[in-house]
Design a protein around this motif. Structure first.
Motif, PDB file in Angstrom:
ATOM      1  N   UNK A  98      49.266  88.202  52.851  1.00 27.51           N
ATOM      2  CA  UNK A  98      47.907  88.730  52.670  1.00 27.51           C
ATOM      3  C   UNK A  98      47.856  90.047  51.916  1.00 27.51           C
ATOM      4  N   UNK A  99      48.916  90.846  51.980  1.00 29.60           N
ATOM      5  CA  UNK A  99      48.797  92.195  51.465  1.00 29.60           C
ATOM      6  C   UNK A  99      49.717  92.545  50.315  1.00 29.60           C
ATOM      7  N   UNK A 117      54.158  88.298  43.999  1.00 31.44           N
ATOM      8  CA  UNK A 117      54.381  86.974  44.598  1.00 31.44           C
ATOM      9  C   UNK A 117      55.318  87.082  45.804  1.00 31.44           C
ATOM     10  N   UNK A 118      55.077  86.232  46.798  1.00 28.69           N
ATOM     11  CA  UNK A 118      55.877  86.223  48.016  1.00 28.69           C
ATOM     12  C   UNK A 118      56.376  84.806  48.247  1.00 28.69           C
ATOM     13  N   UNK A 119      57.671  84.671  48.536  1.00 25.69           N
ATOM     14  CA  UNK A 119      58.238  83.379  48.915  1.00 25.69           C
ATOM     15  C   UNK A 119      58.538  83.432  50.403  1.00 25.69           C
ATOM     16  N   UNK A 120      58.044  82.442  51.127  1.00 22.78           N
ATOM     17  CA  UNK A 120      58.279  82.374  52.561  1.00 22.78           C
ATOM     18  C   UNK A 120      59.171  81.178  52.840  1.00 22.78           C
ATOM     19  N   UNK A 121      60.302  81.452  53.473  1.00 23.59           N
ATOM     20  CA  UNK A 121      61.245  80.412  53.876  1.00 23.59           C
ATOM     21  C   UNK A 121      61.397  80.545  55.382  1.00 23.59           C
ATOM     22  N   UNK A 122      60.921  79.547  56.112  1.00 23.80           N
ATOM     23  CA  UNK A 122      61.017  79.602  57.573  1.00 23.80           C
ATOM     24  C   UNK A 122      62.383  79.101  58.021  1.00 23.80           C
ATOM     25  N   UNK A 123      62.922  79.706  59.058  1.00 19.23           N
ATOM     26  CA  UNK A 123      64.199  79.214  59.576  1.00 19.23           C
ATOM     27  C   UNK A 123      64.023  77.865  60.257  1.00 19.23           C
ATOM     28  N   UNK A 124      65.091  77.104  60.303  1.00 21.23           N
ATOM     29  CA  UNK A 124      65.063  75.811  60.989  1.00 21.23           C
ATOM     30  C   UNK A 124      64.658  76.032  62.437  1.00 21.23           C
ATOM     31  N   UNK A 173      60.032  73.291  46.509  1.00 25.48           N
ATOM     32  CA  UNK A 173      59.181  74.468  46.623  1.00 25.48           C
ATOM     33  C   UNK A 173      57.732  74.022  46.501  1.00 25.48           C
ATOM     34  N   UNK A 174      56.854  74.716  47.212  1.00 29.31           N
ATOM     35  CA  UNK A 174      55.414  74.564  47.053  1.00 29.31           C
ATOM     36  C   UNK A 174      54.904  75.902  46.559  1.00 29.31           C
ATOM     37  N   UNK A 175      54.155  75.904  45.473  1.00 28.88           N
ATOM     38  CA  UNK A 175      53.604  77.145  44.920  1.00 28.88           C
ATOM     39  C   UNK A 175      52.083  77.075  44.972  1.00 28.88           C
ATOM     40  N   UNK A 176      51.477  78.128  45.481  1.00 30.85           N
ATOM     41  CA  UNK A 176      50.018  78.204  45.567  1.00 30.85           C
ATOM     42  C   UNK A 176      49.571  79.588  45.132  1.00 30.85           C
ATOM     43  N   UNK A 177      48.364  79.657  44.646  1.00 31.08           N
ATOM     44  CA  UNK A 177      47.768  80.948  44.334  1.00 31.08           C
ATOM     45  C   UNK A 177      47.016  81.455  45.546  1.00 31.08           C
ATOM     46  N   UNK A 178      46.748  82.731  45.560  1.00 32.51           N
ATOM     47  CA  UNK A 178      45.955  83.329  46.620  1.00 32.51           C
ATOM     48  C   UNK A 178      44.893  84.198  45.979  1.00 32.51           C
ATOM     49  N   UNK A 179      43.679  83.997  46.385  1.00 30.90           N
ATOM     50  CA  UNK A 179      42.588  84.804  45.834  1.00 30.90           C
ATOM     51  C   UNK A 179      42.582  86.191  46.420  1.00 30.90           C
ATOM     52  N   UNK A 180      43.252  86.354  47.571  1.00 34.95           N
ATOM     53  CA  UNK A 180      43.380  87.688  48.154  1.00 34.95           C
ATOM     54  C   UNK A 180      42.091  88.248  48.699  1.00 34.95           C
ATOM     55  N   UNK A 181      41.306  87.416  49.409  1.00 35.44           N
ATOM     56  CA  UNK A 181      40.071  87.926  50.013  1.00 35.44           C
ATOM     57  C   UNK A 181      40.353  88.981  51.075  1.00 35.44           C
ATOM     58  N   UNK A 182      41.503  88.867  51.728  1.00 32.45           N
ATOM     59  CA  UNK A 182      41.847  89.802  52.803  1.00 32.45           C
ATOM     60  C   UNK A 182      41.836  89.101  54.145  1.00 32.45           C
ATOM     61  N   UNK A 183      42.336  89.805  55.148  1.00 34.04           N
ATOM     62  CA  UNK A 183      42.507  89.206  56.469  1.00 34.04           C
ATOM     63  C   UNK A 183      41.207  88.687  57.063  1.00 34.04           C
ATOM     64  N   UNK A 184      40.134  89.482  57.025  1.00 34.05           N
ATOM     65  CA  UNK A 184      38.897  89.067  57.673  1.00 34.05           C
ATOM     66  C   UNK A 184      38.302  87.842  56.994  1.00 34.05           C
ATOM     67  N   UNK A 185      38.195  87.861  55.672  1.00 39.29           N
ATOM     68  CA  UNK A 185      37.612  86.715  54.963  1.00 39.29           C
ATOM     69  C   UNK A 185      38.462  85.472  55.162  1.00 39.29           C
ATOM     70  N   UNK A 198      60.079  75.712  51.310  1.00 37.35           N
ATOM     71  CA  UNK A 198      59.663  77.096  51.043  1.00 37.35           C
ATOM     72  C   UNK A 198      58.369  77.133  50.230  1.00 37.35           C
ATOM     73  N   UNK A 199      57.588  78.188  50.438  1.00 34.54           N
ATOM     74  CA  UNK A 199      56.283  78.325  49.783  1.00 34.54           C
ATOM     75  C   UNK A 199      56.234  79.639  49.021  1.00 34.54           C
ATOM     76  N   UNK A 200      55.845  79.553  47.746  1.00 30.44           N
ATOM     77  CA  UNK A 200      55.574  80.741  46.947  1.00 30.44           C
ATOM     78  C   UNK A 200      54.065  80.958  46.965  1.00 30.44           C
ATOM     79  N   UNK A 201      53.645  82.145  47.340  1.00 26.47           N
ATOM     80  CA  UNK A 201      52.228  82.516  47.268  1.00 26.47           C
ATOM     81  C   UNK A 201      52.105  83.519  46.144  1.00 26.47           C
ATOM     82  N   UNK A 202      51.373  83.130  45.113  1.00 22.80           N
ATOM     83  CA  UNK A 202      51.234  83.968  43.923  1.00 22.80           C
ATOM     84  C   UNK A 202      49.879  84.630  43.943  1.00 22.80           C
ATOM     85  N   UNK A 203      49.899  85.942  44.042  1.00 25.26           N
ATOM     86  CA  UNK A 203      48.653  86.723  44.005  1.00 25.26           C
ATOM     87  C   UNK A 203      48.472  87.236  42.601  1.00 25.26           C
TER      88      UNK A 203
END
Length: 168
Positions: A6-7, A11-18, A131-143, A161-166
């Motif tokens: 969110x912040x 770009x952020x890549x998130x890889x969750x552990x097994x 990999x899954x790549x997505x954009x983020x509009x970055x509205x913020x936590x509340x929105x 793993x997911x790449x979130x591209x802001x």
């Protein structure tokens, strides 16, 4: 990870552990990168990033967009003639891929148009993707909390793993 998605200004890549909820199931690498494309600058940047990465590993980019019929909850609805959300989604996706293909001519691109919610559709398509790549509009936590966040849903539930591209 959630706060970074969110912040972060990059770009952020998130890889969750097994072992985590909906953790990735190991599979042989396929070189397949799935990208959610909605026409917004951040998703187009994610598509370009995915094409660059696919070129490095002789991979494939599957560009995905979704559409849903509007929900009018009991109100009388008059659908205008020529209303074709699936065709409109396909045109937007074709245009986005044409731009990416011109910058990355050696990459194989596939296009997929799905009728359904974007978050659920992208998670379903994340099976056997590297990999899954997505954009983020970055509205913020509340929105995002009020409106829901496709990128956050994908980070939590995707099978890779997911790449979130802001977009800056």
């Amino acid at each position: 990870g959630r706060q970074c998605v969110h912040q972060a200004a990059c770009p952020v890549v998130v890889v969750r552990p097994a072992g985590e909820h909906a953790a990735p199931v190991p599979h042989a690498p396929t070189g397949r990168i799935v990208v959610g494309v909605d026409g917004m600058p951040s998703s187009l940047a994610a598509l370009d990033w995915a094409a660059y990465e696919a070129a490095l590993c002789s991979g494939t980019v599957e560009a995905v967009t979704t559409w849903e019929l509007p929900n009018f909850s009991g109100a009388p609805v008059v659908i205008p003639s020529g209303y074709a959300p699936g065709a409109d989604a396909q045109k937007m996706l074709n245009d986005a891929v044409a731009t990416a293909r011109s910058a990355h001519p050696d990459v194989v691109f596939l296009t997929t148009v799905v009728q359904g919610h974007p978050a659920a559709s992208l998670v379903a398509l994340s099976h056997e993707a590297d990999m899954l790549a997505v954009g983020s509009r970055g509205h913020g936590d509340f929105a995002d909390m009020v409106l829901g966040s496709v990128s956050e849903h994908c980070v939590v539930h995707a099978h890779c793993p997911v790449l979130v591209f802001r977009h800056p």
